[in-house]
Enzyme design. Structure first.
Site, short mmCIF file in Angstrom:
data_model
loop_
_atom_site.label_atom_id
_atom_site.label_comp_id
_atom_site.label_asym_id
_atom_site.label_seq_id
_atom_site.Cartn_x
_atom_site.Cartn_y
_atom_site.Cartn_z
N GLU A 103 -0.06 78.96 -21.12
CA GLU A 103 -0.03 78.71 -19.95
C GLU A 103 1.23 77.78 -19.62
O GLU A 103 1.76 77.48 -18.41
CB GLU A 103 -1.26 78.10 -19.43
N ARG A 143 -1.98 69.33 -8.01
CA ARG A 143 -3.01 70.45 -7.08
C ARG A 143 -1.89 71.53 -6.48
O ARG A 143 -2.54 72.51 -6.07
CB ARG A 143 -3.80 69.58 -6.13
N HIS A 170 -8.99 96.97 -35.05
CA HIS A 170 -9.28 97.79 -34.05
C HIS A 170 -8.52 97.91 -33.00
O HIS A 170 -8.59 98.74 -31.95
CB HIS A 170 -10.90 97.58 -33.36
N GLU A 176 -8.91 79.20 -26.61
CA GLU A 176 -8.46 77.90 -25.87
C GLU A 176 -6.95 77.61 -26.47
O GLU A 176 -6.17 77.38 -25.79
CB GLU A 176 -9.41 76.73 -26.33
N LYS A 219 -4.18 72.52 -10.73
CA LYS A 219 -5.42 72.07 -11.03
C LYS A 219 -6.28 72.13 -9.85
O LYS A 219 -5.94 72.07 -9.00
CB LYS A 219 -5.22 70.37 -11.51
N LYS A 226 -3.70 77.65 -24.02
CA LYS A 226 -3.13 76.61 -23.91
C LYS A 226 -1.52 76.73 -24.11
O LYS A 226 -0.73 76.36 -23.30
CB LYS A 226 -3.18 75.40 -25.00
N CYS A 242 -3.72 72.87 -3.56
CA CYS A 242 -3.13 72.30 -2.38
C CYS A 242 -3.75 70.50 -2.35
O CYS A 242 -4.76 70.59 -2.49
CB CYS A 242 -3.44 72.78 -0.91
N ASN A 257 -5.83 72.67 3.30
CA ASN A 257 -6.43 73.30 2.00
C ASN A 257 -7.33 74.25 1.90
O ASN A 257 -8.36 73.77 2.42
CB ASN A 257 -6.52 71.83 1.06
N GLY A 258 -7.15 75.38 1.25
CA GLY A 258 -8.17 76.35 1.44
C GLY A 258 -7.72 77.62 1.77
O GLY A 258 -6.53 77.85 1.97
N TRP A 310 0.03 74.63 -2.94
CA TRP A 310 -0.05 75.79 -4.03
C TRP A 310 -0.39 77.18 -3.13
O TRP A 310 -1.22 77.40 -2.33
CB TRP A 310 -1.54 75.67 -4.79
C1 F6R Z 1 -6.54 75.35 -18.59
C2 F6R Z 1 -7.28 75.11 -17.32
C3 F6R Z 1 -7.91 75.85 -16.66
C4 F6R Z 1 -9.43 75.04 -16.24
C5 F6R Z 1 -10.04 76.11 -15.12
C6 F6R Z 1 -11.60 75.37 -14.61
O1 F6R Z 1 -5.69 74.48 -19.23
O2 F6R Z 1 -7.26 73.62 -17.20
O3 F6R Z 1 -8.16 77.12 -17.16
O4 F6R Z 1 -10.02 75.01 -17.26
O5 F6R Z 1 -9.23 76.07 -13.99
O6 F6R Z 1 -11.41 74.30 -14.00
P1 F6R Z 1 -12.60 73.18 -13.93
O7 F6R Z 1 -13.07 72.74 -15.37
O8 F6R Z 1 -12.01 72.15 -13.24
O9 F6R Z 1 -13.67 74.03 -13.38
#
Ligand code: F6R
Length: 607
Positions: free
Chosen positions: A488, A27, A504, A481, A602, A485, A2, A100-101, A74
């Site tokens: 997602e 966000r 396995h 990773e 994010k 990527k 949010c 937000n929260g 969000w």
């Molecule tokens: C994936 C991604 C998330 C963040 C995770 C941690 O592409 O961006 O997996 O890495 O939410 O976020 P931070 O680094 O902000 O603590």
């Protein structure tokens, strides 16, 4: 999660709020809304979906006014819908609230409000705040907001406007971020700096248990418990608005991948020298503890956790000291063996991730020193750590983390070299490592210019339901990773496995044509990796080979990606770039918006 923004001043507020929401949309993008004060009335416009839908809606509505608040959501409590969007009104429509929260005790508050005859129009936890304001209003807006906030449990950044004091915004912060931008004749609040940098470069940060009152001419902070005024340190934003814009790229993610060569320089500047000397003045205050530390814990979430996994390989290999890497959401609840002789390193791009913050606080309770590897300056994690090493990567807006991951890998390399130097560990190949770290900028630039081959590979995987990533040692961490990527943003199921683990279980899922991204840069196990690839190939797997073997031919691989050969500690910085590009182009071909993947946001400020 949010985004919130609020403005009071002399300018028309609707455009300012909408611009703010656009920059905060990463966000959360389930819904968006604004509340504007005009002629002793509050007008709320809110819509399910992206900010653009709200912008269309405001074009046909009258939103005149110079004070208002706005929110991009969000969803946590209640599905994405117009009703569940913020701002929320009380019954008499004289208070509007954004939040937000998560308000953890909202159910009991809601029950008591319903008993008192209040009618709810949403399923959210946040709406209780609006009704509490009406029920408890004592004629003074500040006192009322304070009394209401003191009834709330959980995490919240709240902003309130009211017709009772029409040019005022009252804000409260507990656990989720809130920045107050200070300017002449206008003041602005937001979840993060990107929404205020257009208006001012002077700001202060509300801390937990603090409130702020904003009017056009003044902003004052208060302690929530005592109600007393407090003096906040004024800070300056040291990046400019262009860094938070797309700069000619179709998506922030693509721009942020392209920026990585600059990001490499920013992470290393002043920290690494040609002769392999490292300087981390940030850690001077805990140097003695680092010299004597028994164990290191690298704790983070998501992509940052994957960087921590690479860090474990490097630090253990270099220092022969035990390193534990864990996801923060598990670590915080599993009573880890963590004492004052350990060091906790938390890694976070946003500096606001709730679980990572909780791990940090756990370490402080146990008197363990905490280092933060953080991108967002003055974020909660940055502020609460004993020492912080900033990534200096600039704002990362795309939800899928790219440039921050690269910076984290670099800082972990520097941290490992620094620990070696203060603990008198002789690093035989120090000059080679330093040379390779310092050459990364130009190598990355070259790799980034060769994305045609990656676009072709994206065409090969775009119609598959499943894709596997395999590797050994450090490659296995980078494989995780790569898979994250891809899944997602392309929504293709992607799974990473240590190559030796395939038979396995996971091998059962490989059928003719299944894409297998095989990372083979770890020379010490390349024979083993070769055999694992052959096993997959024998079952019809389509091999996308990522290797630093310059002699590699398409004999083993169906698709081939060759990266420069450099020291194994540094290699992940290069090997991840083609994987980031692969996920980006696959998402684009499948018609997805890589900057705003479904269900994600994010800055994960809820656990
Ligand atoms: C994936 C991604 C998330 C963040 C995770 C941690 O592409 O961006 O997996 O890495 O939410 O976020 P931070 O680094 O902000 O603590």
């Amino acid at each position: 999660m949010c985004g919130i923004v609020g403005y009071t001043g002399k300018k028309q507020v609707d455009q300012i709020l909408l611009d703010g929401l656009k920059t905060l949309e990463y966000r959360g993008y389930d819904s968006a809304g604004i509340a504007v004060l005009d002629n002793n009335k509050i007008k709320i416009i809110k819509k399910e979906g992206r900010v653009d839908r709200l912008i269309e809606e405001t074009k046909i509505s009258d939103t005149t006014g110079t004070c208002g608040i706005a929110h991009t959501r969000w969803a946590t409590h209640g599905k994405p819908s117009d009703e569940n969007s913020h701002p929320h009104f009380n019954h008499s429509k004289n208070f509007a609230v954004i939040h937000n929260g998560i308000i953890e005790n909202y159910q009991s508050i809601k029950a008591s409000l319903i008993d008192d005859g209040y009618i709810f129009s949403s399923e959210t936890d946040s709406e209780v705040v609006a009704h509490l304001l009406e029920r408890d209003f004592d004629g003074d807006l500040f006192n009322t907001v304070r009394n209401v906030a003191m009834q709330l449990e959980g995490a919240y950044a709240i902003a309130v406007v009211s017709t009772h004091e029409p040019d005022k915004i009252i804000a409260v912060r507990q656990e989720t971020p809130m920045i107050i931008g200070v300017s002449q004749g206008e003041n602005i609040l937001a979840s993060d700096l990107s929404a205020i940098v257009n208006h001012t470069n002077t700001f202060y940060r509300l801390d937990n248990g603090e409130m702020a009152v904003l009017t056009p001419s003044d902003t004052t902070a208060y302690n929530l418990d005592t109600g007393k005024r407090i003096v906040k340190e004024m800070l300056t934003i040291d990046w400019d608005i262009s860094q938070a814009k797309r700069g000619g790229y179709d998506h922030f993610m693509r721009k942020e991948i392209a920026e990585q060569h600059e990001v490499i320089e920013n992470a290393l500047r002043g920290r690494l020298f040609d002769d392999g000397q490292v300087r981390l003045t940030e850690l001077e205050n805990i140097k003695d503890k680092l010299i004597n530390a028994r164990r290191i814990h690298l704790i983070a979430c998501g992509t940052s956790y994957h960087a921590g996994l690479v860090g474990k390989y490097i630090i253990e290999d270099l220092l022969r000291i035990s390193v534990e890497t864990d996801v923060a959401s598990e670590y915080r609840y599993r009573n880890p063996i963590l004492t004052e002789e350990d060091v906790l390193v938390v890694i976070s791009q946003s500096g606001e991730t709730a679980d990572t913050l909780a791990a940090l606080r756990l370490a402080k309770e146990r008197n363990a020193p905490v280092i933060g590897i953080v991108n967002s300056v003055n974020s909660s994690i940055a502020v609460e750590c004993d020492s912080v090493i900033y990534l200096n990567a600039g704002p990362e807006i795309g939800v899928a983390s790219t440039k921050a991951y690269i910076s984290q890998l670099l800082v972990l390399n520097i941290l490992a070299l620094y620990l070696a130097s203060i603990r008198d560990v002789k690093v035989e190949d120090i000059t080679e490592i330093a040379k390779d770290l310092l050459s990364l900028n130009s190598l990355a630039k070259k790799l980034l210019s060769e994305d045609v081959v990656i676009k072709e590979i994206a065409e090969h995987i775009k119609d598959h339901n499943s894709c596997f990533f395999i590797g050994r040692l450090i490659d296995s961490a980078v494989a995780l990773e790569g898979a994250l990527k891809l899944k997602e943003i392309s929504y293709i199921h992607a799974e990473a496995k240590e190559a030796g683990e395939l038979k396995h279980g996971t091998l059962a899922l490989v059928e003719k044509g299944t894409p297998i991204v095989s990372l083979m840069t770890e020379v010490s196990v390349s024979d083993k990796m070769y055999s694992n690839i052959m096993e997959v190939k024998a079952r019809g797997g389509h091999i996308i080979l990522l290797t630093n073997d310059q002699e590699a031919t398409s004999e083993l691989a169906d698709d081939l990606i060759v990266i420069p050969k450099i020291h194994r500690y540094v290699t992940p910085v290069l090997s991840v770039i083609p994987l980031q590009l692969l996920s980006y182009y696959t998402a684009i071909i499948r018609g997805n918006d890589p900057d705003k993947p479904r269900n994600l946001a994010k800055s994960v400020t809820v656990e």
